[in-house]
Motif scaffolding. Structure first.
Motif: not given
Lengths: 331, 331
Positions: A161-164, A167-168, A170-172, A174, A215-216, B42, B44, B47, B127, B134
């Motif tokens: 669920a985290g930055p990799c 959330v990562g 969703q950031m990309d 966006l 994938r993320r 992975d 971004p 982020l 984010l 997380t």
């Protein structure tokens, strides 16, 4: 009209009707989710109400069912996996609440109802998402047994669920809005049905980017549902590897179908705005590969998923049926 | 001018200068925090940048130091507690990022720098907060040993940060804006120095409400820092109870001092806007009890905190010094 011709008897592709066991599992998950929101007086009413509004407002519970199906496939006690089934649904729900916010995808409608920030307000929606994400880890850590499994599942879910992970992605996503067709000179970008494999080849960098986001954003959470179910059943690394292959395949297939439904579906069936991806100029599978090639790719992925869970024999039947459901669904 | 007359030799109230060990611990925490943001491709760039901007942008690291001090007081290996020290700092940072958002407290300045949504944008700030929350659980679950301690710490931190803890406190704080003076007929609400104990008595329902918000919004996270430090050192329930008493007391004292600094401080020293609570009509200690009574209450709480950690003898010295620092600080 379904997007795909049924390749299995109908009973195998209609998950909701195929299996009384699944219906029972869904009820168990709903009850446990509802009970998990019964907090003490320290939880403000409005916060609880906003959490319940999104968490208990329908939803297919695919991720919860995947936890339980993976646990079953690996020969585990499905009831012992309920905390993980609830936790992943909370993480999924938090991600929907935050993704819908005006600063993100700015959606007014979700599952046919006003989104959290429309029904309540932005501050409440942000906090309801934060609360659900946090509660997910409390439930995993406090309710799963033994502690080694609890800790491993917390680590799995957080990494997914985290930055990799989510959330990562969703950031990309966006940042990627409006790049449709980037690097696609000469290709058929119109979403027509006449795309060929050569189109796919010429689009690889863009396709890679699209798949990396999905994938993320979607796939890793699905994989963590399966991995947690496997862990709770005591599955070894290799077995969890098969579950991950399955999860990656159905995750991408799920997204392709989502994109196709966005082109073909209607708001009433989908419960959310459709045609929005195209209007926003977002990179999508049908936009990139055309509808026919997108369907072909989804079917190929479902075949891969089914091959991966063949190792489970009869105990993997529900996972196989779920894979077929992913491309048979119309909402 | 300090808010409180020093009641201990200066060296005991100036935490940052008192102790080379604390400086070393701070460096260890900073290095570990920085390393924890070194994620793979992975994650971004934008982020990661937003996470680093808020997480590594200064801060007193009080919560991290409390984890390490509690571990030391209970005779544990302080290095083994570093993952918990980092995790709680991530949770604290996420809460600041989200609290600063336009839909919440709408702050432009934090630690003397633009807030995350001003430096980046709202979507990125949401984010970055989600990612830090997380990641905190991933680090706890994956890096603490043994797994039983990892799982217990995840449960502690999640309960403290979740809907019955920090998020619940923030929700009530959001809803409570503008209720200053509610139920306060006849009391001295002007923030003058002449408030008496009788004023305190007549304000109990409002005071209870104020303390309930701060207990959840600030206190519970401080307590979880201490509890985690104790757990990692293998402390029993009773010992962790002493740490919780200490944490509850310094938590409320910390908030009282925050409110007093908001009245008295200036933006340059505080690194954020001041006088904002009063302008927003927010319920505060000086607004409710007057400045003199607020100071008296903070001092009383610090005494309680010091009594609670007397059981640790010499090993509790740093916790005692920290308690005195809480009311000696000027920012």
């Amino acid at each position: 009209m379904p997007l795909f011709l049924a390749r299995k008897p109908l009973a195998h592709t209609q998950l909701s009707h195929m299996d009384a066991q699944l219906a029972t599992w869904r009820v168990m998950v709903e009850e446990r989710l509802r009970a998990s929101l019964e907090r003490g007086p320290d939880c403000p009413d409005r916060l609880r109400e906003a959490m319940a509004y999104s968490l208990l407002g329908g939803g297919k519970r695919l991720r919860s069912l995947l936890v339980l199906m993976a646990c079953e496939a690996c020969g585990g006690d499905v009831e012992a996996a309920l905390p993980a089934a609830c936790a992943i649904e909370m993480v999924h729900t938090y991600s929907l609440i935050h993704d819908d916010l005006p600063a993100m995808d700015d959606d007014d409608l979700r599952r046919g109802q006003p989104t959290s920030h429309r029904r309540f307000d932005e501050g409440t929606a942000i906090l309801a998402g934060d609360a659900l994400l946090t509660l997910a880890f409390e439930i995993l850590a406090a309710e799963l047994r033994p502690p080694a499994v609890a800790a491993a599942c917390c680590a799995d879910l957080a990494a997914a669920a985290g930055p990799c992970g989510m959330v990562g992605g969703q950031m990309d996503d966006l940042q990627g809005s409006g790049i449709r067709g980037q690097g696609s000179e000469g290709g058929d970008q119109g979403g027509g049905d006449n795309s060929q494999l050569s189109t796919l080849d010429s689009q690889l960098p863009t396709l890679d980017r699209l798949e990396s986001v999905h994938r993320r954003k979607t796939g890793r959470l699905l994989c963590s549902a399966l991995t947690m179910g496997g862990r709770i059943a005591g599955a070894d690394d290799q077995t969890r590897g098969s579950l991950t292959t399955y999860g990656e395949s159905i995750g991408l297939a799920f997204q392709i179908v989502d994109d196709l439904l966005d082109v073909r579906g209607n708001s009433a069936t989908m419960g959310k705005q459709v045609g929005k991806d195209e209007a926003a100029g977002k990179l999508t599978y049908p936009g990139l590969l055309g509808e026919a090639e997108s369907r072909r790719r989804a079917e190929q992925l479902i075949d891969e998923a089914c091959r991966a869970v063949a190792v489970f024999g009869n105990r993997g039947q529900r996972l196989e049926a779920m894979a077929h459901y992913v491309i048979a669904r119309d909402h």
